[in-house]
Design a protein around this motif. Structure first.
Motif, mmCIF file in Angstrom:
data_model
loop_
_atom_site.group_PDB
_atom_site.id
_atom_site.type_symbol
_atom_site.label_atom_id
_atom_site.label_comp_id
_atom_site.label_asym_id
_atom_site.label_seq_id
_atom_site.Cartn_x
_atom_site.Cartn_y
_atom_site.Cartn_z
ATOM 1 N N GLU A 75 5.024 -17.416 25.326
ATOM 2 C CA GLU A 75 3.759 -17.606 24.733
ATOM 3 C C GLU A 75 2.866 -16.475 24.663
ATOM 4 O O GLU A 75 2.301 -16.134 23.289
ATOM 5 N N ARG A 76 3.628 -15.145 25.507
ATOM 6 C CA ARG A 76 2.591 -13.971 25.514
ATOM 7 C C ARG A 76 3.255 -13.230 24.957
ATOM 8 O O ARG A 76 1.913 -12.562 24.206
ATOM 9 N N VAL A 77 4.221 -13.468 24.655
ATOM 10 C CA VAL A 77 4.439 -12.693 22.868
ATOM 11 C C VAL A 77 3.996 -13.269 22.488
ATOM 12 O O VAL A 77 3.475 -12.484 21.161
ATOM 13 N N SER A 92 6.193 -19.620 28.832
ATOM 14 C CA SER A 92 4.443 -19.508 28.864
ATOM 15 C C SER A 92 4.897 -17.358 28.796
ATOM 16 O O SER A 92 4.176 -17.145 28.625
ATOM 17 N N THR A 93 6.189 -16.824 29.195
ATOM 18 C CA THR A 93 6.797 -15.540 29.306
ATOM 19 C C THR A 93 6.325 -15.902 27.436
ATOM 20 O O THR A 93 5.612 -14.922 26.728
ATOM 21 N N ALA A 149 0.552 -3.832 27.629
ATOM 22 C CA ALA A 149 0.651 -5.433 28.126
ATOM 23 C C ALA A 149 1.606 -6.006 27.385
ATOM 24 O O ALA A 149 1.720 -6.914 26.956
ATOM 25 N N PHE A 150 1.079 -5.629 25.645
ATOM 26 C CA PHE A 150 1.860 -5.329 24.917
ATOM 27 C C PHE A 150 3.649 -5.325 24.658
ATOM 28 O O PHE A 150 4.138 -6.092 24.498
ATOM 29 N N ASP A 210 4.929 -7.231 27.583
ATOM 30 C CA ASP A 210 5.208 -8.567 26.738
ATOM 31 C C ASP A 210 6.912 -8.582 26.705
ATOM 32 O O ASP A 210 7.330 -10.086 26.594
ATOM 33 N N ASN A 226 0.787 -14.087 21.747
ATOM 34 C CA ASN A 226 -0.375 -13.355 21.439
ATOM 35 C C ASN A 226 -0.466 -12.476 21.010
ATOM 36 O O ASN A 226 -0.727 -11.349 20.535
ATOM 37 N N SER A 227 0.647 -11.589 21.432
ATOM 38 C CA SER A 227 0.839 -9.757 21.488
ATOM 39 C C SER A 227 1.371 -9.816 19.730
ATOM 40 O O SER A 227 0.527 -8.676 19.502
ATOM 41 N N ASP A 246 -4.075 -1.730 26.448
ATOM 42 C CA ASP A 246 -3.867 -2.851 25.751
ATOM 43 C C ASP A 246 -2.137 -2.622 25.604
ATOM 44 O O ASP A 246 -1.535 -3.528 25.036
#
Length: 233
Positions: free
Chosen positions: A158-160, A155-156, A185-186, A189, A162-163, A182
């Motif tokens: 995947e967030r990267v 999950s971590t 958050a980037f 991640d 998306n980032s 923004d």
């Protein structure tokens, strides 16, 4: 007395065998010196000098030149991280997206090297131009085959991923205007991804999780001190 040697295009008239021998001589006889090497012989530097330096764990800084910048060194990842965090603290978002994207590439390449991640074949310098999305996909594929514990961290990762898409928007000319939230958050991640693969023990010199620390008995990979450990078949 100052323990450095400056070499200014000294091998331009050497034949091939002597150029190879000269590269070896630098590391065999002058290993305690700082070497400042200026050369137009790109293939010689890449195929002989640079690999020998890496084998000896030398720190390599490549002097570059462009018409806009003149002579310059690429920014060290540690210095880049400090600059990013200073800008975020001061809410200074002007031009911040591209340094964050560059830092993400540095970080992903190091993680992939430490885990012997397999990526598609590229010739020579094209290996240095890997994009975050292809590195993330290769990293996930490697983990999926090797570690149940690291799969729980998807999950971590995947967030990267998306980032990384967000980072591409920031690095190109488009009408997208990011807010400080923004960018925070980037950056968060990226740090979360690094925390998976870097031990938080204070003052330890080998904090990165790596196959170099593979335990054949317990079948796991770990950092140098053993605090951060994951199963690895």
């Amino acid at each position: 007395n100052n323990d450095f040697v400056l070499l200014d295009d000294v091998i331009s008239s050497f034949d091939t065998i002597h150029r190879k021998r000269f590269a070896e001589l630098i590391f065999e006889k002058f290993s305690k010196y700082q070497i400042i090497l200026l050369t137009h012989e790109y293939d010689w530097f890449k195929n002989f000098v640079s690999p020998l330096a890496k084998q000896k764990n030398w720190i390599i800084n490549e002097v570059k030149w462009t018409e806009d910048k003149g002579t310059f060194l690429n920014e060290n990842p540690v210095d880049l991280k400090e600059r990013i965090e200073k800008s975020i603290t001061e809410s200074n978002i002007e031009g911040l997206g591209n340094p964050i994207r560059i830092y993400l590439e540095h970080s992903l390449k190091e993680i992939c090297v430490n885990l012997d991640v397999k990526v598609s074949f590229r010739y020579n310098d094209f290996n240095e131009k890997r994009m975050p999305d292809e590195l993330i996909n290769a990293l996930k594929s490697r983990i999926k085959d090797k570690s149940k514990e690291l799969k729980e961290k998807f999950s971590t990762i995947e967030r990267v991923a998306n980032s990384a898409i967000f980072g591409n928007l920031l690095s190109h000319d488009n009408p997208f205007n990011p807010k400080i939230g923004d960018l925070k958050a980037f950056w968060a991640d990226i740090l979360a991804l690094e925390n998976i693969f870097i031990c938080d023990k204070e003052g330890f010199k080998r904090p990165k999780v790596s196959l170099k620390n593979y335990d054949n008995v317990l079948n796991n990979i770990r950092c140098g001190c053993g605090k951060t450990t994951y199963d690895w078949k």
